[in-house]
Enzyme design. Structure first.
Site, short mmCIF file in Angstrom:
data_model
loop_
_atom_site.label_atom_id
_atom_site.label_comp_id
_atom_site.label_asym_id
_atom_site.label_seq_id
_atom_site.Cartn_x
_atom_site.Cartn_y
_atom_site.Cartn_z
N HIS A 1 0.82 -1.21 0.00
CA HIS A 1 0.00 0.00 0.00
C HIS A 1 0.86 1.27 0.00
CE1 HIS A 1 0.20 -0.19 4.56
NE2 HIS A 1 0.36 1.10 4.38
N ASP B 1 0.18 -7.56 1.47
CA ASP B 1 0.59 -6.17 1.64
C ASP B 1 2.11 -6.02 1.74
OD1 ASP B 1 0.49 -3.48 1.76
OD2 ASP B 1 -0.56 -3.33 3.67
N SER C 1 4.47 2.85 7.87
CA SER C 1 4.22 1.66 7.06
C SER C 1 5.45 1.28 6.25
CB SER C 1 3.06 1.89 6.09
OG SER C 1 1.85 1.93 6.77
#
Length: 366
Positions: free
Chosen positions: A104, A135, A218
């Site tokens: 992402h 992911d 992230s």
């Protein structure tokens, strides 16, 4: 293509993405945040109500020295990744310039600007491959700068609740930042939303941590005190009862074992050839009952030669249970399968033309 959605078992817990450019408000006195370069004008002062500050003990000095050693060892392996519509983090995977991050974070882009810890200007990088189902993604620097240091990845089996961990990355664009906490739980099955650039992935065996996971963290590193990366921070929890705001101290990281499995395949083959993730090989949608409550998953498409077709399931069937687990939504279906393995057998309860039946299904692979 398999439908791939899920939810955390807690009804109050929603799991949004932790990436993207955003406005920030810096609050003095926030616990756990250690920035590589403090923001101007932000100060933290001790309240007079706290009384005299005691001198650190020898044990405290030793722990602080250990923190500093871990940061010195690992932070040079953590980079900032600038995509067209997001800002995230990554971890140097090897000496050839491969960097692992979240899918992402890279989104649909193929080119990126990467700021490494060696101090040079941002480097160009290209996408090797992304695997949204877990992911994860790997990008590669165009030119490997001198002194680039690959991180050491630990063993997921050795991660235990209570271990002290540090989360390293670029939260809110503040590069080379570190937060601290503990491993709060292991083996969590959680999911991220599909809106706002999310992959909608359901991920099993995640590491839960109290270390702050903020937007921009992230793809960074969750690190133990042995200077080993034990996970890739991916999600932070939000609570609807808090107006959708962050639920403090609840973050999740993809375990190092899965990171290595996926990254190694992407680097070697340019794609994932063995996901290790079980699937019914169907496309489904949530259906509701006469009271408009979720009541099962209708099979929209059954992949030819896939697990469901081999077991006799067909389009139009409505799955209501996997083994003893009720299935009411496409999310609960993915969650029920998240920890299973290809080749494992499950009992699927379904409805066809108003009648209930069961099928013994040998699970396929995503």
């Amino acid at each position: 293509m398999d439908a791939f959605h899920s939810r955390h078992r807690s009804r109050r817990l929603l799991l949004p993405l932790t990436t993207g450019l955003c406005a920030i408000a810096l609050v003095s006195g926030c616990s756990g945040e250690v920035s590589g370069s403090p923001e101007p004008g932000v100060t933290t002062t001790a309240s007079s109500r706290q009384g005299p500050v005691s001198q650190p003990s020898g044990d405290g000095d030793e722990l602080q020295a250990q923190y500093e050693a871990v940061i010195k060892n690992v932070l040079p392996s953590v980079v900032q990744i600038q995509a067209s519509n997001s800002l995230g983090s990554g971890v140097v995977y090897d000496s050839k310039g491969h960097i692992v991050t979240n899918a992402h974070v890279v989104g649909t882009d193929r080119r990126f600007r990467v700021t490494v810890a060696t101090g040079e200007k941002p480097q160009g990088a290209s996408l090797v491959a992304a695997y949204p189902e877990q992911d994860l993604a790997v990008i590669k620097l165009d030119t490997v700068p001198k002194g680039l240091r690959a991180a050491t990845f630990g063993e997921s089996e050795k991660v235990e609740v209570g271990q002290i961990v540090l989360a390293m990355g670029s939260p809110l664009g503040l590069s080379s930042s570190v937060t601290q906490g503990i491993v709060s739980a292991v083996g969590r099955t959680v999911s991220e939303g599909s809106s706002g650039g999310g992959t909608g992935a359901t991920i099993a065996n995640m590491v839960q941590t109290s270390a702050a996971i903020n937007p921009g963290n992230s793809g960074g590193a969750l690190v133990n005190l042995n200077s080993e990366v034990i996970g890739i921070p991916t999600l932070a929890a939000t609570d609807p009862d808090l107006g959708g705001g962050a639920a403090p101290g609840i973050g999740f990281a993809i375990p190092a074992s899965m990171v290595k499995t996926i990254a190694d395949q992407i680097i070697k083959y340019g794609r994932v050839i063995d996901s290790g993730r079980a699937a019914l090989n169907i496309t489904g949608r949530t259906v509701v009952n006469q009271n408009y409550q979720p009541a099962g998953v209708a099979l929209v498409e059954v992949r030819r030669g896939g697990a469901a077709e081999k077991a006799g399931l067909r389009a139009g069937d409505v799955i209501t249970r996997i083994n003893d687990t009720p299935i009411t939504t496409i999310t609960s279906l993915s969650e029920a399968l998240a920890s299973d393995k290809p080749g494992q057998k499950v009992t699927v309860t379904y409805q066809r033309n108003g009648r209930e039946a069961t099928a013994r299904v040998t699970l396929g692979e995503i």
